[in-house]
Design a protein around this motif. Sequence first.
Motif, PDB file in Angstrom:
ATOM      1  N   ARG A   1      33.451  31.207  44.632  1.00  9.77           N
ATOM      2  CA  ARG A   1      34.345  31.411  43.487  1.00  9.77           C
ATOM      3  C   ARG A   1      34.059  32.758  42.825  1.00  9.77           C
ATOM      4  O   ARG A   1      34.987  33.472  42.418  1.00  9.77           O
ATOM      5  CB  ARG A   1      34.182  30.276  42.468  1.00  9.77           C
ATOM      6  CG  ARG A   1      35.061  30.407  41.229  1.00  9.77           C
ATOM      7  CD  ARG A   1      36.522  30.545  41.593  1.00  9.77           C
ATOM      8  NE  ARG A   1      37.376  30.644  40.411  1.00  9.77           N
ATOM      9  CZ  ARG A   1      38.601  31.182  40.421  1.00  9.77           C
ATOM     10  NH1 ARG A   1      39.107  31.664  41.549  1.00  9.77           N
ATOM     11  NH2 ARG A   1      39.308  31.238  39.314  1.00  9.77           N
ATOM     12  N   ALA A   2      32.792  33.131  42.732  1.00  6.90           N
ATOM     13  CA  ALA A   2      32.444  34.436  42.169  1.00  6.90           C
ATOM     14  C   ALA A   2      33.062  35.556  43.001  1.00  6.90           C
ATOM     15  O   ALA A   2      33.578  36.547  42.451  1.00  6.90           O
ATOM     16  CB  ALA A   2      30.931  34.591  42.109  1.00  6.90           C
ATOM     17  N   ASN A   3      33.035  35.409  44.307  1.00  7.54           N
ATOM     18  CA  ASN A   3      33.629  36.415  45.184  1.00  7.54           C
ATOM     19  C   ASN A   3      35.142  36.477  44.997  1.00  7.54           C
ATOM     20  O   ASN A   3      35.740  37.563  45.021  1.00  7.54           O
ATOM     21  CB  ASN A   3      33.288  36.118  46.645  1.00  7.54           C
ATOM     22  CG  ASN A   3      31.816  36.280  46.947  1.00  7.54           C
ATOM     23  OD1 ASN A   3      31.100  36.979  46.238  1.00  7.54           O
ATOM     24  ND2 ASN A   3      31.345  35.624  47.997  1.00  7.54           N
ATOM     25  N   GLU A   4      35.757  35.321  44.807  1.00  8.18           N
ATOM     26  CA  GLU A   4      37.203  35.287  44.564  1.00  8.18           C
ATOM     27  C   GLU A   4      37.556  36.000  43.260  1.00  8.18           C
ATOM     28  O   GLU A   4      38.525  36.767  43.203  1.00  8.18           O
ATOM     29  CB  GLU A   4      37.688  33.833  44.501  1.00  8.18           C
ATOM     30  CG  GLU A   4      37.664  33.095  45.825  1.00  8.18           C
ATOM     31  CD  GLU A   4      37.971  31.613  45.662  1.00  8.18           C
ATOM     32  OE1 GLU A   4      38.197  31.173  44.506  1.00  8.18           O
ATOM     33  OE2 GLU A   4      37.978  30.898  46.677  1.00  8.18           O
ATOM     34  N   LEU A   5      36.763  35.747  42.213  1.00  7.94           N
ATOM     35  CA  LEU A   5      37.021  36.387  40.926  1.00  7.94           C
ATOM     36  C   LEU A   5      36.817  37.895  41.014  1.00  7.94           C
ATOM     37  O   LEU A   5      37.593  38.674  40.444  1.00  7.94           O
ATOM     38  CB  LEU A   5      36.104  35.795  39.855  1.00  7.94           C
ATOM     39  CG  LEU A   5      36.414  34.367  39.418  1.00  7.94           C
ATOM     40  CD1 LEU A   5      35.286  33.822  38.532  1.00  7.94           C
ATOM     41  CD2 LEU A   5      37.743  34.308  38.657  1.00  7.94           C
ATOM     42  N   THR A   6      35.773  38.310  41.725  1.00 10.28           N
ATOM     43  CA  THR A   6      35.526  39.740  41.910  1.00 10.28           C
ATOM     44  C   THR A   6      36.719  40.405  42.582  1.00 10.28           C
ATOM     45  O   THR A   6      37.147  41.504  42.193  1.00 10.28           O
ATOM     46  CB  THR A   6      34.262  39.957  42.755  1.00 10.28           C
ATOM     47  OG1 THR A   6      33.148  39.333  42.113  1.00 10.28           O
ATOM     48  CG2 THR A   6      33.961  41.436  42.927  1.00 10.28           C
ATOM     49  N   LYS A   7      37.266  39.739  43.563  1.00 10.39           N
ATOM     50  CA  LYS A   7      38.428  40.263  44.282  1.00 10.39           C
ATOM     51  C   LYS A   7      39.674  40.225  43.403  1.00 10.39           C
ATOM     52  O   LYS A   7      40.414  41.208  43.315  1.00 10.39           O
ATOM     53  CB  LYS A   7      38.654  39.440  45.556  1.00 10.39           C
ATOM     54  CG  LYS A   7      39.836  39.895  46.401  1.00 10.39           C
ATOM     55  CD  LYS A   7      39.928  39.065  47.660  1.00 10.39           C
ATOM     56  CE  LYS A   7      41.126  39.489  48.509  1.00 10.39           C
ATOM     57  NZ  LYS A   7      41.228  38.679  49.756  1.00 10.39           N
ATOM     58  N   THR A   8      39.889  39.108  42.734  1.00 13.99           N
ATOM     59  CA  THR A   8      41.085  38.952  41.914  1.00 13.99           C
ATOM     60  C   THR A   8      41.152  39.981  40.801  1.00 13.99           C
ATOM     61  O   THR A   8      42.215  40.541  40.507  1.00 13.99           O
ATOM     62  CB  THR A   8      41.130  37.532  41.312  1.00 13.99           C
ATOM     63  OG1 THR A   8      41.203  36.576  42.369  1.00 13.99           O
ATOM     64  CG2 THR A   8      42.339  37.359  40.402  1.00 13.99           C
ATOM     65  N   TYR A   9      40.001  40.240  40.180  1.00 11.40           N
ATOM     66  CA  TYR A   9      39.968  41.177  39.050  1.00 11.40           C
ATOM     67  C   TYR A   9      39.775  42.630  39.495  1.00 11.40           C
ATOM     68  O   TYR A   9      39.659  43.517  38.649  1.00 11.40           O
ATOM     69  CB  TYR A   9      38.856  40.774  38.080  1.00 11.40           C
ATOM     70  CG  TYR A   9      39.234  39.636  37.167  1.00 11.40           C
ATOM     71  CD1 TYR A   9      39.729  39.866  35.888  1.00 11.40           C
ATOM     72  CD2 TYR A   9      39.102  38.308  37.580  1.00 11.40           C
ATOM     73  CE1 TYR A   9      40.075  38.830  35.048  1.00 11.40           C
ATOM     74  CE2 TYR A   9      39.454  37.266  36.750  1.00 11.40           C
ATOM     75  CZ  TYR A   9      39.937  37.522  35.486  1.00 11.40           C
ATOM     76  OH  TYR A   9      40.281  36.483  34.649  1.00 11.40           O
ATOM     77  N   ASN A  10      39.745  42.860  40.808  1.00 15.18           N
ATOM     78  CA  ASN A  10      39.553  44.221  41.324  1.00 15.18           C
ATOM     79  C   ASN A  10      38.312  44.885  40.735  1.00 15.18           C
ATOM     80  O   ASN A  10      38.343  46.051  40.306  1.00 15.18           O
ATOM     81  CB  ASN A  10      40.774  45.090  41.045  1.00 15.18           C
ATOM     82  CG  ASN A  10      41.810  45.030  42.152  1.00 15.18           C
ATOM     83  OD1 ASN A  10      41.496  44.647  43.278  1.00 15.18           O
ATOM     84  ND2 ASN A  10      43.033  45.394  41.835  1.00 15.18           N
ATOM     85  N   ILE A  11      37.220  44.159  40.709  1.00 14.90           N
ATOM     86  CA  ILE A  11      35.982  44.713  40.153  1.00 14.90           C
ATOM     87  C   ILE A  11      35.384  45.691  41.145  1.00 14.90           C
ATOM     88  O   ILE A  11      35.041  45.327  42.271  1.00 14.90           O
ATOM     89  CB  ILE A  11      34.982  43.581  39.817  1.00 14.90           C
ATOM     90  CG1 ILE A  11      35.593  42.625  38.783  1.00 14.90           C
ATOM     91  CG2 ILE A  11      33.670  44.170  39.320  1.00 14.90           C
ATOM     92  CD1 ILE A  11      36.007  43.282  37.480  1.00 14.90           C
ATOM     93  N   GLU A  12      35.250  46.937  40.730  1.00 15.81           N
ATOM     94  CA  GLU A  12      34.772  48.002  41.609  1.00 15.81           C
ATOM     95  C   GLU A  12      33.333  48.411  41.304  1.00 15.81           C
ATOM     96  O   GLU A  12      32.726  49.164  42.070  1.00 15.81           O
ATOM     97  CB  GLU A  12      35.689  49.218  41.487  1.00 15.81           C
ATOM     98  CG  GLU A  12      37.135  48.915  41.865  1.00 15.81           C
ATOM     99  CD  GLU A  12      38.038  50.116  41.678  1.00 15.81           C
ATOM    100  OE1 GLU A  12      37.508  51.230  41.487  1.00 15.81           O
ATOM    101  OE2 GLU A  12      39.264  49.937  41.712  1.00 15.81           O
TER     102      GLU A  12
END
Length: 211
Positions: free
Chosen positions: A162-173
């Motif tokens: 889920r953390a990986n999904e959120l990182t991807k969803t929010y475009n965290i760079e």
Amino acid sequence: MTLKHFLFRTFAIAAMGAAALFAPVSQAQSAGQQYATLNPAQPSDTPDKIEVLEFFAYSCPHCAAMQPLVEKWAKTLPANVVLRQVPVAFNASMADLQKLYYSLEALDRLDLNDAVFKAIHSDHQRIFEAKAITDWVVSKGVDRAKFTAVFNSFGITSKTQRANELTKTYNIEGTPSIAVGGQYVVSPSMTGSYQGTIDVAQERLNTLLKK
């Protein structure tokens, strides 16, 4: 070199490792703004509360520096706001540190959160892989068998996914980054300072609380 320029360079390097995580959600930052706006806005995982997400990595020196400010800010948030820390893994070598955070959370031992940052950044301990992590946690009084069972559990794997999904969803760079109410993202590379990041995040939160 200013802090802002230094952070920008650090974030750019992190972004290269995160290139594969780009998602359909876009971030737009207008000229003069110290935050980005998400389109579309993202729903909260916490019912009936405004979520503030701090994307961080234990291995990130900027996260270590900003951690005391985040903790202080969290104590001021109203009851209808929840601050959740989201450990980020831009590559496979960071995955065990994600599991460390969620394991401490599951064992109700997030009192060790600051100690992890200290061990890595002040004491220069290389607690990046499962064995070293487990030995370190045990040295802090946690039962080895209990920690190992939690660390390797399906529940922890689900949380890291889920953390990986959120990182991807929010475009965290890059880390640290703060997402407010599923609508805004703020980071030191945008504001030029750690406290400035907290201040802008609070300003964005205030706009949502007034709605």
